[in-house]
Design an enzyme around this catalytic site. Structure first.
Site, PDB file in Angstrom:
ATOM      1  N   ALA A  64       0.874  -1.171   0.000  1.00 11.41           N
ATOM      2  CA  ALA A  64       0.000   0.000   0.000  1.00 11.41           C
ATOM      3  C   ALA A  64       0.914   1.225   0.000  1.00 11.41           C
ATOM      4  CB  ALA A  64      -0.877  -0.026   1.237  1.00 11.41           C
ATOM      5  N   GLU A 130       4.607  -5.301   7.127  1.00 14.45           N
ATOM      6  CA  GLU A 130       3.940  -4.213   7.852  1.00 14.45           C
ATOM      7  C   GLU A 130       4.444  -4.040   9.280  1.00 14.45           C
ATOM      8  OE1 GLU A 130       2.398  -6.544   6.009  1.00 14.45           O
ATOM      9  OE2 GLU A 130       0.877  -5.605   4.733  1.00 14.45           O
TER      10      GLU A 130
HETATM   11  N1  CO8 Z   1       4.663   3.170  -0.637  1.00 14.58           N
HETATM   12  C1  CO8 Z   1       5.074   4.342  -1.173  1.00 14.58           C
HETATM   13  N2  CO8 Z   1       6.226   4.463  -1.882  1.00 14.58           N
HETATM   14  C2  CO8 Z   1       6.986   3.352  -2.036  1.00 14.58           C
HETATM   15  C3  CO8 Z   1       6.605   2.111  -1.502  1.00 14.58           C
HETATM   16  C4  CO8 Z   1       5.374   2.035  -0.776  1.00 14.58           C
HETATM   17  N3  CO8 Z   1       4.914   0.889  -0.267  1.00 14.58           N
HETATM   18  N4  CO8 Z   1       7.568   1.198  -1.808  1.00 14.58           N
HETATM   19  C5  CO8 Z   1       8.496   1.855  -2.513  1.00 14.58           C
HETATM   20  N5  CO8 Z   1       8.167   3.151  -2.655  1.00 14.58           N
HETATM   21  C6  CO8 Z   1       8.902   4.211  -3.360  1.00 14.58           C
HETATM   22  C7  CO8 Z   1      10.124   4.643  -2.554  1.00 14.58           C
HETATM   23  O1  CO8 Z   1       9.777   5.558  -1.562  1.00 14.58           O
HETATM   24  C8  CO8 Z   1      10.981   5.237  -3.647  1.00 14.58           C
HETATM   25  O2  CO8 Z   1      10.506   6.538  -3.939  1.00 14.58           O
HETATM   26  P1  CO8 Z   1      11.544   7.773  -4.085  1.00 14.58           P
HETATM   27  O3  CO8 Z   1      12.393   7.412  -5.280  1.00 14.58           O
HETATM   28  O4  CO8 Z   1      10.644   8.939  -4.306  1.00 14.58           O
HETATM   29  O5  CO8 Z   1      12.328   7.789  -2.816  1.00 14.58           O
HETATM   30  C9  CO8 Z   1      10.674   4.360  -4.865  1.00 14.58           C
HETATM   31  O6  CO8 Z   1       9.440   3.728  -4.580  1.00 14.58           O
HETATM   32  C10 CO8 Z   1      11.707   3.278  -5.100  1.00 14.58           C
HETATM   33  O7  CO8 Z   1      11.853   2.555  -3.895  1.00 14.58           O
HETATM   34  P2  CO8 Z   1      13.277   2.286  -3.189  1.00 14.58           P
HETATM   35  O8  CO8 Z   1      14.233   3.371  -3.510  1.00 14.58           O
HETATM   36  O9  CO8 Z   1      13.011   2.000  -1.747  1.00 14.58           O
HETATM   37  O10 CO8 Z   1      13.713   0.952  -3.970  1.00 14.58           O
HETATM   38  P3  CO8 Z   1      14.728  -0.178  -3.442  1.00 14.58           P
HETATM   39  O11 CO8 Z   1      14.988  -1.030  -4.630  1.00 14.58           O
HETATM   40  O12 CO8 Z   1      15.878   0.420  -2.721  1.00 14.58           O
HETATM   41  O13 CO8 Z   1      13.864  -1.020  -2.354  1.00 14.58           O
HETATM   42  C11 CO8 Z   1      11.889  -2.140  -1.511  1.00 14.58           C
HETATM   43  C12 CO8 Z   1      12.734  -1.766  -2.758  1.00 14.58           C
HETATM   44  C13 CO8 Z   1      12.663  -3.133  -0.652  1.00 14.58           C
HETATM   45  C14 CO8 Z   1      10.625  -2.823  -2.033  1.00 14.58           C
HETATM   46  C15 CO8 Z   1      11.548  -0.878  -0.695  1.00 14.58           C
HETATM   47  O14 CO8 Z   1      11.039   0.103  -1.585  1.00 14.58           O
HETATM   48  C16 CO8 Z   1      10.556  -1.084   0.404  1.00 14.58           C
HETATM   49  O15 CO8 Z   1      10.892  -1.633   1.428  1.00 14.58           O
HETATM   50  N6  CO8 Z   1       9.282  -0.617   0.185  1.00 14.58           N
HETATM   51  C17 CO8 Z   1       8.252  -0.670   1.192  1.00 14.58           C
HETATM   52  C18 CO8 Z   1       7.740  -2.071   1.379  1.00 14.58           C
HETATM   53  C19 CO8 Z   1       6.667  -2.108   2.433  1.00 14.58           C
HETATM   54  O16 CO8 Z   1       6.900  -1.814   3.593  1.00 14.58           O
HETATM   55  N7  CO8 Z   1       5.444  -2.459   2.027  1.00 14.58           N
HETATM   56  C20 CO8 Z   1       4.330  -2.556   2.927  1.00 14.58           C
HETATM   57  C21 CO8 Z   1       3.574  -1.274   2.949  1.00 14.58           C
HETATM   58  S1  CO8 Z   1       2.264  -1.244   4.154  1.00 14.58           S
HETATM   59  C22 CO8 Z   1       1.037  -2.134   3.463  1.00 14.58           C
HETATM   60  O17 CO8 Z   1       1.130  -2.590   2.361  1.00 14.58           O
HETATM   61  C23 CO8 Z   1      -0.228  -2.306   4.262  1.00 14.58           C
HETATM   62  C24 CO8 Z   1      -1.320  -2.904   3.422  1.00 14.58           C
HETATM   63  C25 CO8 Z   1      -2.641  -2.837   4.057  1.00 14.58           C
HETATM   64  C26 CO8 Z   1      -3.264  -1.470   4.036  1.00 14.58           C
HETATM   65  C27 CO8 Z   1      -4.706  -1.627   4.404  1.00 14.58           C
HETATM   66  C28 CO8 Z   1      -5.298  -0.363   4.946  1.00 14.58           C
HETATM   67  C29 CO8 Z   1      -6.680  -0.648   5.505  1.00 14.58           C
END
Ligand code: CO8
Length: 256
Positions: A64, A130
């Site tokens: 998300a 999460e």
């Molecule tokens: N949300 C927003 N932006 C994101 C997300 C995300 N989940 N994941 C990546 N991005 C963005 C980064 O911020 C980055 O943006 P910017 O260039 O502007 O800084 C861009 O995408 C590229 O990402 P990275 O530079 O981090 O790329 P890497 O290759 O270094 O890393 C990863 C890749 C490991 C996937 C890393 O991006 C990461 O850890 N992302 C987050 C993963 C995460 O925690 N996901 C869970 C999110 S919470 C969730 O999903 C809850 C669901 C239920 C919600 C229900 C509500 C009722």
């Protein structure tokens, strides 16, 4: 007109590609609205027999959208019933296949599990991270992952936030099959075309019957299956499918 997804109709298959490369296809409210509106638009279209949802080579969806959720309060979440709109996907009657390359994390993993079948590229990574953000899965992960892989592995994933590779995902029942990453989307589109070539009444009924296994006990579930099996004898496709077998020819299903 869609901003966050690409939609392509290939004969009887509708292919939805998540398309927010700047955010690794993070799922914001707009993605939810556009994906579910597309599914609703084509679900009852007799010329569509299967959907495929894919992302990019790097990410199916990295969760998300954390930046969109970050400042929300409990009351905001509750009032908006945040992400309840994804329930529309699970009400879609036409089969939906997920083609997962790269990261399927958090809501991305949960979106894949909402689909009817998960196919993985050999470099796919699944996870429910999460816990690292101070929350828990919120799009069904604690429930669907547990049903798919069992309590112990689901707990391991949800409590540690670790990622699972494609081989482990297939071995533990999360992914149905694994393909080389660069062949994945093409292979899944072929599977979708095969499914879409069968009678739509039969594929929808098959989907309903398998899904009942999640909801019902065995005797009720078997009765549901038997009655829906009987009901298909009211369709022209049953007559056509069985006649084609007896006449040693390919069937021509009309979805009627
Ligand atoms: N949300 C927003 N932006 C994101 C997300 C995300 N989940 N994941 C990546 N991005 C963005 C980064 O911020 C980055 O943006 P910017 O260039 O502007 O800084 C861009 O995408 C590229 O990402 P990275 O530079 O981090 O790329 P890497 O290759 O270094 O890393 C990863 C890749 C490991 C996937 C890393 O991006 C990461 O850890 N992302 C987050 C993963 C995460 O925690 N996901 C869970 C999110 S919470 C969730 O999903 C809850 C669901 C239920 C919600 C229900 C509500 C009722």
């Amino acid at each position: 007109m869609t901003d966050t997804i690409l939609v392509e109709k290939l004969d009887r298959v509708v292919h939805i590609t998540l398309n927010r490369p700047e955010a690794l296809n993070a799922l914001n409210l707009k993605v939810m609205d556009e994906v579910t509106a597309t599914l609703e638009q084509y679900d009852s279209d007799p010329s569509v027999g299967c959907f495929v949802i894919s992302g990019s080579p790097k990410a199916f969806a990295a969760g998300a959208d954390i930046k969109e959720m970050q400042s929300q309060s409990y009351t905001d979440m509750l009032k908006a019933n945040w992400f309840a709109g994804w329930d529309k996907l699970t009400r879609t009657r036409t089969p939906i296949l997920a083609a997962v390359n790269g990261y399927a994390l958090g809501g991305g993993c949960e979106l894949a599990m909402m689909c009817d079948v998960v196919y993985a590229g050999d470099r796919a990574k699944f996870g429910q991270p999460e816990i690292k953000l101070g929350v828990i899965p919120g799009m069904g992960g604690s429930q669907r992952l547990t049903k798919l892989v069992g309590k112990s592995k689901a707990m391991d994933m949800v409590l540690t936030g670790r990622m699972m590779d494609a081989e482990e995902a297939e071995r533990s029942g999360l992914a149905a099959r694994v393909f080389p990453a660069d062949e994945l989307v093409g292979e899944v589109l072929k599977i979708a075309a095969e499914i879409a070539g069968f009678g739509k009444l039969a594929t929808q009924t098959a989907k309903e019957a398998v899904n009942q296994a999640e909801e019902m006990g065995i005797s009720q579930g078997v009765l549901f299956e038997r009655r829906t099996f009987h009901a298909l004898f009211a369709t022209a496709d049953q007559k056509e499918g069985m006649a084609a077998f007896a006449e040693k020819r390919d069937p021509d299903f009309k979805g009627e």
